[in-house]
Design a protein around this motif. Structure first.
Motif, PDB file in Angstrom:
ATOM      1  N   ILE A  59      -5.096   3.990   6.065  1.00 18.85           N
ATOM      2  CA  ILE A  59      -4.629   5.392   6.040  1.00 18.85           C
ATOM      3  C   ILE A  59      -5.599   6.281   5.272  1.00 18.85           C
ATOM      4  N   GLY A  60      -6.683   5.703   4.795  1.00 16.57           N
ATOM      5  CA  GLY A  60      -7.703   6.521   4.145  1.00 16.57           C
ATOM      6  C   GLY A  60      -7.268   7.097   2.819  1.00 16.57           C
ATOM      7  N   ALA A  61      -6.471   6.358   2.078  1.00 17.81           N
ATOM      8  CA  ALA A  61      -6.011   6.842   0.781  1.00 17.81           C
ATOM      9  C   ALA A  61      -6.335   5.790  -0.284  1.00 17.81           C
ATOM     10  N   ALA A  62      -6.194   6.183  -1.541  1.00 16.56           N
ATOM     11  CA  ALA A  62      -6.541   5.283  -2.635  1.00 16.56           C
ATOM     12  C   ALA A  62      -5.539   4.139  -2.711  1.00 16.56           C
ATOM     13  N   PRO A  63      -5.996   2.967  -3.142  1.00 16.55           N
ATOM     14  CA  PRO A  63      -5.085   1.813  -3.178  1.00 16.55           C
ATOM     15  C   PRO A  63      -3.871   2.028  -4.088  1.00 16.55           C
ATOM     16  N   VAL A  64      -4.069   2.555  -5.296  1.00 14.51           N
ATOM     17  CA  VAL A  64      -2.909   2.722  -6.178  1.00 14.51           C
ATOM     18  C   VAL A  64      -1.934   3.726  -5.573  1.00 14.51           C
ATOM     19  N   TRP A  65      -2.461   4.826  -5.051  1.00 13.75           N
ATOM     20  CA  TRP A  65      -1.580   5.815  -4.434  1.00 13.75           C
ATOM     21  C   TRP A  65      -0.806   5.193  -3.277  1.00 13.75           C
ATOM     22  N   THR A  66      -1.516   4.483  -2.418  1.00 13.99           N
ATOM     23  CA  THR A  66      -0.883   3.923  -1.217  1.00 13.99           C
ATOM     24  C   THR A  66       0.191   2.893  -1.592  1.00 13.99           C
ATOM     25  N   THR A  67      -0.156   2.022  -2.515  1.00  9.79           N
ATOM     26  CA  THR A  67       0.820   1.001  -2.901  1.00  9.79           C
ATOM     27  C   THR A  67       2.039   1.660  -3.521  1.00  9.79           C
ATOM     28  N   ALA A  68       1.797   2.632  -4.411  1.00  9.41           N
ATOM     29  CA  ALA A  68       2.925   3.336  -5.024  1.00  9.41           C
ATOM     30  C   ALA A  68       3.773   4.018  -3.957  1.00  9.41           C
ATOM     31  N   ALA A  69       3.123   4.646  -2.995  1.00  7.95           N
ATOM     32  CA  ALA A  69       3.876   5.346  -1.948  1.00  7.95           C
ATOM     33  C   ALA A  69       4.715   4.362  -1.136  1.00  7.95           C
ATOM     34  N   LEU A  70       4.120   3.217  -0.783  1.00  8.93           N
ATOM     35  CA  LEU A  70       4.866   2.240   0.020  1.00  8.93           C
ATOM     36  C   LEU A  70       5.981   1.584  -0.788  1.00  8.93           C
ATOM     37  N   LEU A  71       5.823   1.566  -2.109  1.00 13.23           N
ATOM     38  CA  LEU A  71       6.901   1.044  -2.966  1.00 13.23           C
ATOM     39  C   LEU A  71       7.930   2.121  -3.297  1.00 13.23           C
ATOM     40  N   GLY A  72       7.730   3.344  -2.785  1.00 16.18           N
ATOM     41  CA  GLY A  72       8.777   4.361  -2.903  1.00 16.18           C
ATOM     42  C   GLY A  72       8.523   5.466  -3.887  1.00 16.18           C
ATOM     43  N   GLN A  73       7.289   5.586  -4.399  1.00 15.60           N
ATOM     44  CA  GLN A  73       7.035   6.571  -5.452  1.00 15.60           C
ATOM     45  C   GLN A  73       6.357   7.844  -4.954  1.00 15.60           C
ATOM     46  N   HIS A  74       5.907   7.886  -3.727  1.00 14.57           N
ATOM     47  CA  HIS A  74       5.313   9.113  -3.186  1.00 14.57           C
ATOM     48  C   HIS A  74       5.767   9.271  -1.744  1.00 14.57           C
ATOM     49  N   PRO A  75       5.916  10.521  -1.293  1.00 14.43           N
ATOM     50  CA  PRO A  75       6.163  10.725   0.138  1.00 14.43           C
ATOM     51  C   PRO A  75       4.855  10.586   0.905  1.00 14.43           C
ATOM     52  N   MET A  76       4.924  10.003   2.058  1.00 14.07           N
ATOM     53  CA  MET A  76       3.768   9.928   2.953  1.00 14.07           C
ATOM     54  C   MET A  76       3.870  11.034   3.990  1.00 14.07           C
ATOM     55  N   THR A  77       2.719  11.378   4.569  1.00 15.34           N
ATOM     56  CA  THR A  77       2.757  12.262   5.737  1.00 15.34           C
ATOM     57  C   THR A  77       3.251  11.451   6.936  1.00 15.34           C
ATOM     58  N   ALA A  78       3.650  12.188   7.956  1.00 15.76           N
ATOM     59  CA  ALA A  78       4.104  11.508   9.178  1.00 15.76           C
ATOM     60  C   ALA A  78       2.981  10.648   9.751  1.00 15.76           C
ATOM     61  N   ALA A  79       1.746  11.144   9.675  1.00 16.02           N
ATOM     62  CA  ALA A  79       0.624  10.386  10.217  1.00 16.02           C
ATOM     63  C   ALA A  79       0.428   9.090   9.443  1.00 16.02           C
ATOM     64  N   GLN A  80       0.450   9.196   8.111  1.00 17.85           N
ATOM     65  CA  GLN A  80       0.269   7.992   7.295  1.00 17.85           C
ATOM     66  C   GLN A  80       1.378   6.982   7.571  1.00 17.85           C
ATOM     67  N   ALA A  81       2.602   7.470   7.580  1.00 22.32           N
ATOM     68  CA  ALA A  81       3.724   6.574   7.808  1.00 22.32           C
ATOM     69  C   ALA A  81       3.626   5.939   9.196  1.00 22.32           C
ATOM     70  N   GLY A  82       3.164   6.718  10.167  1.00 23.97           N
ATOM     71  CA  GLY A  82       3.027   6.200  11.515  1.00 23.97           C
ATOM     72  C   GLY A  82       2.016   5.069  11.584  1.00 23.97           C
ATOM     73  N   VAL A  83       0.891   5.231  10.924  1.00 25.21           N
ATOM     74  CA  VAL A  83      -0.110   4.163  10.916  1.00 25.21           C
ATOM     75  C   VAL A  83       0.481   2.895  10.310  1.00 25.21           C
ATOM     76  N   VAL A  84       1.174   3.068   9.205  1.00 26.82           N
ATOM     77  CA  VAL A  84       1.708   1.897   8.498  1.00 26.82           C
ATOM     78  C   VAL A  84       2.704   1.141   9.373  1.00 26.82           C
ATOM     79  N   VAL A  85       3.667   1.855   9.952  1.00 21.71           N
ATOM     80  CA  VAL A  85       4.690   1.118  10.709  1.00 21.71           C
ATOM     81  C   VAL A  85       4.106   0.505  11.976  1.00 21.71           C
ATOM     82  N   GLU A  86       3.077   1.141  12.523  1.00 19.48           N
ATOM     83  CA  GLU A  86       2.462   0.527  13.705  1.00 19.48           C
ATOM     84  C   GLU A  86       1.721  -0.758  13.326  1.00 19.48           C
TER      85      GLU A  86
END
Lengths: 149, 149, 149, 149, 149, 149, 149, 149, 149, 149
Positions: free
Chosen positions: H32-59
């Motif tokens: 998703i082209g984001a920093a590892p700490v940010w991404t991990t925190a976001a996936l663990l529930g600490q940041h909102p993702m954009t629709a595009a980021q979330a879409g990449v992850v679930v795919e």
């Protein structure tokens, strides 16, 4: 006989429907003709709504009568301490920890011995443009109650 | 070598001298040309004063250089939890417990994901006349800070 | 410059002088023409007295002006949690834990959504003779405040 | 074999049925011939009911025998601390924090060393008309128990 | 005017004098004709003594009138939580955590809905010889109080 | 593969069956030939039962093997703090808070430095007739353990 | 025989002398040839200094041998929770509350099951110029320790 | 209408799918082209993702739209205190308890009165090779915010 | 009449004299012929010493009879929670949090239902050479006590 | 997509299967060739197992792949405070409260400033025969880590 839907569950349903419908808290407030902070607090479970208000909300959001019934109930007010440590809310708490004694001193100086009511009370949050970065302006407006025996 | 006077002791001395001299917090604030909430908070130990501000205060109140030295120190900020349950201060905390999640929701709706700064921040308390009883109006005004990586 | 005597210390001195002089809390209340619960709470540090009230008390008890000065100050209200577990006080807290939700339900049923003020409030404690053992009767009497935005 | 319905679940069902049937707590109390505070507390899970009382309640509300069975059980008394911070209940707690030591002093002065029982105890809540706003009057009435070895 | 000596300080002085004089708690109890647990608790600050009892104690121990005055005061009862984790005391708390619900169930089974009073109450501690190691036998003996409205 | 039934669930089923069958805790204790406090504590989840004891209980109560299996498991002992504030249990805790330090002092005076075991321990609760109202008598009987390095 | 000066008192004296002499923490660190974070932590009571380091510090600051003796003692490490709610420190705690689980996940991903040592550890704080406002950069650098049985 | 999936449940599903697919947090961050700490925190529930980021992850992970919807929501930030006592996370907290006051002193010395923002903030975790054992290097990088009224 | 010196103050004096005399805890233990952990714990206030042991210690350290008297008193055992978060002690607590349930399971498997006594108990700490870094080996050795009614 | 089974649920299933199969923790440890404390802790959720270890366990116990998958996950370590008050575990905590400061003092005396690692660490529990009653011997063996900047 089912128990009345818990207000936290009603709030989850209202929030989900609101997001999926692309509606804002402010828009819901306008629809029922009430202040945004009051309306948001009520939909999150902190105030009872009238049947008319609850009816407008569930119709706008396509929710059921069970939600409307829940929104009209008398709440047990207050938030889980875990929620109060969210950074956006915590800054408000920190401001009270830093400035609370000063606010108390100035309330007593201006009004005498008493409190700002949190019951006969209203709050507002607005944006104030500022070239150094826009500002959040929160107004707390409560009736002064003097210690009166 | 004596340690620097503890800010809580300096605040006790400032308060005692202020009361005996018949001065108000607002008057002290005017004398140093700063906002009342800031000045009161600083004199209660929550902000460092400049040497000039501290000098004005101790001269007005007939206090010593040890107090002035104390007022200029960097504080450890925050209030004892016991103080926060004083009813005048508790009402502010209760308002945050009842309305905090609503304020958070409306900040996010208006500004996006972020907080109201409690550092780039000012507060004011005023009286608003009202035929049903005058009201305490507290304004919290902080820069919006968005979560920005 | 001495700081103002701490209200807990003033209360200790008032209590010692009261006991040694053989005076009652009720007697002190009568002397200043105020209610017993209010007077006792004020002398224990929970309410500011007027200069006249404080003057009567220190003269009756042979205490100094420093005590009178302390009695007139604005308090930080509330009691140490350790005190609240004394059995005589704890029973009051237990009663609130057992009956609090019922009292809340009945207040809402009779008055609507709101609270009994603890500020515009008075309390009394009396003895009621009873053949099965006399009874302590505590009356809490506060203005109803409705949630009013 | 099912476990006995938890009293909190029974209370939810009683409350839902009561609201949908348009009945009041006071009305339920009258129907079973008991005091309103006692009845409300019992239906919220703080007292066991007799089989006769529970039977009247479930018949009025159209609830099942499982609810009646639950209402007759011996409770574990007391309320979740989260509930005690609801503003309507918190004001009672705050009053005890401010006036508790004064009430203790006056109980000892009038009765000697002992407590007001919270077991041989009754409570009432009434409305007192007042031109400045009606008042909530809560009476706590418990047998005095002296420390007796 | 000195405040009355704090009961914790009086207890420290009683204990020091008791040890230096080679006296036991049981001996002090016998001298004033009261039960050992009551006497020890009173001297540690949990009960007020009569003037006669306090007089006997301070004369036996060579202590002053200020101690006697302190021993006669009404206490705020209860112990610091830090003290309750001392292993000798903690075992009593642990026993209540393990057996408390069972004791409650059996009290209700035998007596109905109510409590064992901790006010109309006495306690004793004795040694019971046992070939496997002597045993500490603690008896708690309180009047049953039924929930009576 | 199902997990073993949680002891709290087994206790709920035992209690429900016991009440519906009109049996007492004392009766169950007699049936398995064990002390009432031990048996009640075991059935509430604080002690493991033997297979024979568990078998008698489930047969008397018409419960299943899953309950019997649960009753035989090693427990994690101790009670939820919420339960400990039930008034019937709290009085026991209050008595320890008021008399704990005195009991400790007397144990040391009689036995030396050590504790009353809460493991090699038994407890009993009985009724003692008294013209002023029958009394609950709780006996705690534990082996003295001296601090022995 | 005096006890060794408490490290908190030594820290107060070091800080007072440092401020009055116009010296910086960084300057003291340079004088003893140690890292600024280590030196500041040591002078605030979190690390023992060597006799040579302590000697340099007290000579620069004009303090006595009692301070030097205190600085060399083994500390009980850690900070009072009240200090941890100062806003400057709290932001560090909040960052750990928000990012701690993510840091843990990435440590495990890169290194396996283990921790970053807080003992074989160093920290630094530097300024990084930034046109949008300079930044505080804190580096935590600890040896990886794998769970190794 | 279903409520939006709770972020903790979404995090559980993301983690399960990530492990079963043999993917790393760093790999998801790169995708998703984001920093590892940010991404991990976001996936663990600490940041909102954009629709595009979330879409990449679930795919990538073969998850549903309900997960993607959840990942885009505004979080209530912060971690359960139970999680903070995991040893890997606790060492970070311990470091703040030992070095927090020193970091505060050095921030004030270098920047003046203010804080390191935890909002305009980024973090990184890297491995630094070391012959004595590789090291975990965590960098906390936040904008300095001065107390500015 | 002075109260007996508080054990914490005696420990401070013992420690100061020990350091200034260049003595070790182990050396003091050898001098009184007791185990090092026992002796250190006793001198820090957790065990009473005999008059002979206390006499040897104060003579070696040049301390007064008031210290010797204090060392012989019965303690209130246990440590302040603040001390338990010192990293050296915290690791012991963390080990119990991670391995406590496993140790419990293995104690029950080997011995049956019961505990390791902390009263009939001894502890030792030794160094074990290891090429990868020497190791701290702590042995806890307590009598097994079975739950025995 | 199911989330990975929670380690607490896996532990419940392992324990149930272990008991029904008549296996011991020690037997499971032997089967996977690991230490008993490590194995028990891992099966209770405190350590990740290798796929091979988990495979042996689920095959011996007749459990599914979902359990094996769970056993291999990285845990959040630590135990619920409620578990830590079980008497068998509490004695370990009490020993640390009584002897922790002494162990710390002796570790510093023998090794210098540092800690016993709880990561590079092993523990064992054994039975030692003793004519006065067999003893539980717990060995804690961790690498010494010196504070090294």
């Amino acid at each position: 006989m089912d128990p009345i839907m818990h207000k936290a569950h009603a709030a989850d349903l209202v929030n989900a429907a609101r997001i999926r419908a692309g509606l804002t808290w402010a828009g819901l407030a306008a629809a029922i003709g009430a202040a945004p902070v009051w309306t948001t607090a009520a939909l999150l479970g902190q105030h009872p709504m009238t049947a008319a208000q609850a009816g407008v909300v569930v119709e706008m959001l396509g929710l059921g009568d069970d939600v409307a019934e829940s929104l009209q109930q008398q709440p047990n007010r207050g938030s889980d301490p875990a929620v109060m440590s969210d950074p956006t809310i915590y800054r408000l708490m920190e401001a009270m920890s830093v400035y609370g004694p000063a606010l108390k001193a100035l309330i007593h100086e201006e009004f005498g011995d008493g409190i700002m009511s949190a019951i006969n009370f209203k709050a507002d949050v607005t944006r104030r443009a500022d070239p150094d970065g826009d500002r959040v302006v929160i107004t707390l407006d409560g009736k002064f109650l003097d210690y009166r025996w």
